[in-house]
Design an enzyme around this catalytic site. Sequence first.
Site, PDB file in Angstrom:
ATOM      1  N   LYS A  54      82.820  90.888   4.813  1.00  0.00           N
ATOM      2  CA  LYS A  54      83.663  91.868   5.507  1.00  0.00           C
ATOM      3  C   LYS A  54      85.117  91.856   5.023  1.00  0.00           C
ATOM      4  O   LYS A  54      85.784  92.870   5.072  1.00  0.00           O
ATOM      5  CB  LYS A  54      83.617  91.621   7.021  1.00  0.00           C
ATOM      6  CG  LYS A  54      82.276  91.986   7.638  1.00  0.00           C
ATOM      7  CD  LYS A  54      82.338  91.817   9.138  1.00  0.00           C
ATOM      8  CE  LYS A  54      81.043  92.232   9.783  1.00  0.00           C
ATOM      9  NZ  LYS A  54      81.133  92.222  11.251  1.00  0.00           N
TER      10      LYS A  54
ATOM     11  N   ASP B  71      83.427  97.696  14.549  1.00  0.00           N
ATOM     12  CA  ASP B  71      83.083  96.611  15.489  1.00  0.00           C
ATOM     13  C   ASP B  71      83.844  96.718  16.817  1.00  0.00           C
ATOM     14  O   ASP B  71      83.274  96.535  17.884  1.00  0.00           O
ATOM     15  CB  ASP B  71      83.365  95.234  14.861  1.00  0.00           C
ATOM     16  CG  ASP B  71      82.248  94.780  13.926  1.00  0.00           C
ATOM     17  OD1 ASP B  71      81.130  95.328  14.019  1.00  0.00           O
ATOM     18  OD2 ASP B  71      82.502  93.877  13.105  1.00  0.00           O
TER      19      ASP B  71
HETATM   20  P1  NAP Z   1      83.850  84.483  11.031  1.00  0.00           P
HETATM   21  O1  NAP Z   1      84.850  85.437  10.490  1.00  0.00           O
HETATM   22  O2  NAP Z   1      83.196  83.496  10.160  1.00  0.00           O
HETATM   23  O3  NAP Z   1      84.574  83.702  12.250  1.00  0.00           O
HETATM   24  C1  NAP Z   1      83.918  82.750  13.009  1.00  0.00           C
HETATM   25  C2  NAP Z   1      84.867  82.148  14.035  1.00  0.00           C
HETATM   26  O4  NAP Z   1      84.110  81.256  14.841  1.00  0.00           O
HETATM   27  C3  NAP Z   1      86.009  81.347  13.419  1.00  0.00           C
HETATM   28  O5  NAP Z   1      87.200  81.652  14.098  1.00  0.00           O
HETATM   29  C4  NAP Z   1      85.596  79.892  13.653  1.00  0.00           C
HETATM   30  O6  NAP Z   1      86.668  79.033  14.002  1.00  0.00           O
HETATM   31  C5  NAP Z   1      84.735  79.976  14.856  1.00  0.00           C
HETATM   32  N1  NAP Z   1      83.706  78.922  14.800  1.00  0.00           N
HETATM   33  C6  NAP Z   1      82.741  78.783  13.869  1.00  0.00           C
HETATM   34  N2  NAP Z   1      81.974  77.711  14.153  1.00  0.00           N
HETATM   35  C7  NAP Z   1      82.506  77.146  15.266  1.00  0.00           C
HETATM   36  C8  NAP Z   1      82.185  76.005  16.047  1.00  0.00           C
HETATM   37  N3  NAP Z   1      81.140  75.239  15.733  1.00  0.00           N
HETATM   38  N4  NAP Z   1      82.934  75.720  17.121  1.00  0.00           N
HETATM   39  C9  NAP Z   1      83.988  76.510  17.462  1.00  0.00           C
HETATM   40  N5  NAP Z   1      84.348  77.612  16.768  1.00  0.00           N
HETATM   41  C10 NAP Z   1      83.612  77.926  15.684  1.00  0.00           C
HETATM   42  O7  NAP Z   1      82.651  85.277  11.726  1.00  0.00           O
HETATM   43  P2  NAP Z   1      82.703  86.713  12.410  1.00  0.00           P
HETATM   44  O8  NAP Z   1      82.449  87.764  11.406  1.00  0.00           O
HETATM   45  O9  NAP Z   1      83.924  86.783  13.236  1.00  0.00           O
HETATM   46  O10 NAP Z   1      81.389  86.653  13.326  1.00  0.00           O
HETATM   47  C11 NAP Z   1      81.347  85.838  14.480  1.00  0.00           C
HETATM   48  C12 NAP Z   1      80.077  86.133  15.255  1.00  0.00           C
HETATM   49  O11 NAP Z   1      80.108  87.455  15.750  1.00  0.00           O
HETATM   50  C13 NAP Z   1      78.808  86.030  14.405  1.00  0.00           C
HETATM   51  O12 NAP Z   1      77.966  85.116  15.019  1.00  0.00           O
HETATM   52  C14 NAP Z   1      78.179  87.402  14.438  1.00  0.00           C
HETATM   53  O13 NAP Z   1      76.786  87.304  14.663  1.00  0.00           O
HETATM   54  C15 NAP Z   1      78.838  88.043  15.634  1.00  0.00           C
HETATM   55  N6  NAP Z   1      78.992  89.510  15.447  1.00  0.00           N
HETATM   56  C16 NAP Z   1      78.208  90.340  16.183  1.00  0.00           C
HETATM   57  C17 NAP Z   1      78.340  91.702  16.050  1.00  0.00           C
HETATM   58  C18 NAP Z   1      77.472  92.619  16.881  1.00  0.00           C
HETATM   59  O14 NAP Z   1      77.385  93.802  16.550  1.00  0.00           O
HETATM   60  N7  NAP Z   1      76.853  92.141  17.929  1.00  0.00           N
HETATM   61  C19 NAP Z   1      79.259  92.250  15.156  1.00  0.00           C
HETATM   62  C20 NAP Z   1      80.054  91.368  14.415  1.00  0.00           C
HETATM   63  C21 NAP Z   1      79.907  89.994  14.560  1.00  0.00           C
HETATM   64  P3  NAP Z   1      87.722  78.464  12.920  1.00  0.00           P
HETATM   65  O15 NAP Z   1      88.755  79.545  12.810  1.00  0.00           O
HETATM   66  O16 NAP Z   1      88.219  77.228  13.547  1.00  0.00           O
HETATM   67  O17 NAP Z   1      86.937  78.245  11.656  1.00  0.00           O
END
Ligand code: NAP
Length: 315
Positions: A96, A132
């Site tokens: 993304k 989103d």
């Molecule tokens: P991303 O950019 O990789 O960000 C993930 C975030 O989660 C980071 O801020 C990270 O913290 C935190 N994190 C990861 N592992 C963690 C842990 N074990 N404990 C605490 N914090 C943790 O991912 P993203 O694109 O934002 O996506 C996040 C989630 O949203 C995904 O699971 C995805 O499935 C979901 N999502 C769903 C939709 C939908 O349509 N339903 C759309 C978009 C995304 P740090 O900053 O400390 O690394």
Amino acid sequence: MKKRRTPIKIKEVYTLVDLRTWSEATRNIAPPIRLGILGDPVVHSLSPQMQNAALKHCKIELQYARFQILPNELGEAIELIRNLEFVGINLTVPHKIAALECVAELDEDAKHIGALNTIKIDGQKLRGFNTDGRGFSRAIREEFSVDLRDLRVLVLGGGGAARAIALQCAKENCERLVLANRTFDKAKKLAHDLLDFFAGPKVFGPVPRLQAIPLEEPAVRFQIGHVDLIVNATPIGLNRADSSPIPARLLAPHLMIYDTIYSCERTPFVSAAIEAGARGANGLSMLLHQGALAFEIWFQREVPLEVMRKALGGS
Ligand code: NAP
């Protein structure tokens, strides 16, 4: 008499090698594939089932497929797709942010969030969008019959999804926004980026309208009485063995819990909400609405939302 060939079903997942040899890889496939989602991993994406149902319903003679693309393959994959008369694509983890480099133009949300999830291909021009945040807003209204502007929101996470959700809350002038992330500096930076939206007074009380906190139990516990909606925008819950991103003991019955994860109906966070007597919903509704908004961008026409919902298993 000429023998009719049996049409070949589209593959579960295509790769960069397929894109390089596209006419060979998709020989006999009809309608042609001109839309898709690029990710790594992507095999579990539910986007094809909802988008293909919408295409079929609208009698648009195109198909939507999954593309397993590694981070170092993204540039070439998008370049190939641009030359293959695709209408558009979606991007998911981990593309993304990297995809920003590949497009000529960005909508306001994608610019502000610093990530995109949708590309429209206009001739040779690539235009980037992020659906989103708006998808999230529609999901909340649908799940809980309430608008973001009337809510005090706590967002867990600081990545692309959290940024999109937080920006949407800010744009809709939510009552209060608290950002909690494991890497505290990222939450602080996000709060700083949104400061201008929270200049006016709205909530009178002991807590600030916009606040960053570490994703730690004491800080979260303090916020529980000062928020209405908690959103999980971390990947915690994707794996079967994961626990809730916030322990059930911290939750209270007045809360609405929204988990962006949709890997199962009762994610660990939704289960924790139910255990605490709160309301909870998983991320399927956000997936639906962000996908519907992408369809609208590609085809500039009314979206068959109920057809897409049904294709995702909803009613
Ligand atoms: P991303 O950019 O990789 O960000 C993930 C975030 O989660 C980071 O801020 C990270 O913290 C935190 N994190 C990861 N592992 C963690 C842990 N074990 N404990 C605490 N914090 C943790 O991912 P993203 O694109 O934002 O996506 C996040 C989630 O949203 C995904 O699971 C995805 O499935 C979901 N999502 C769903 C939709 C939908 O349509 N339903 C759309 C978009 C995304 P740090 O900053 O400390 O690394």
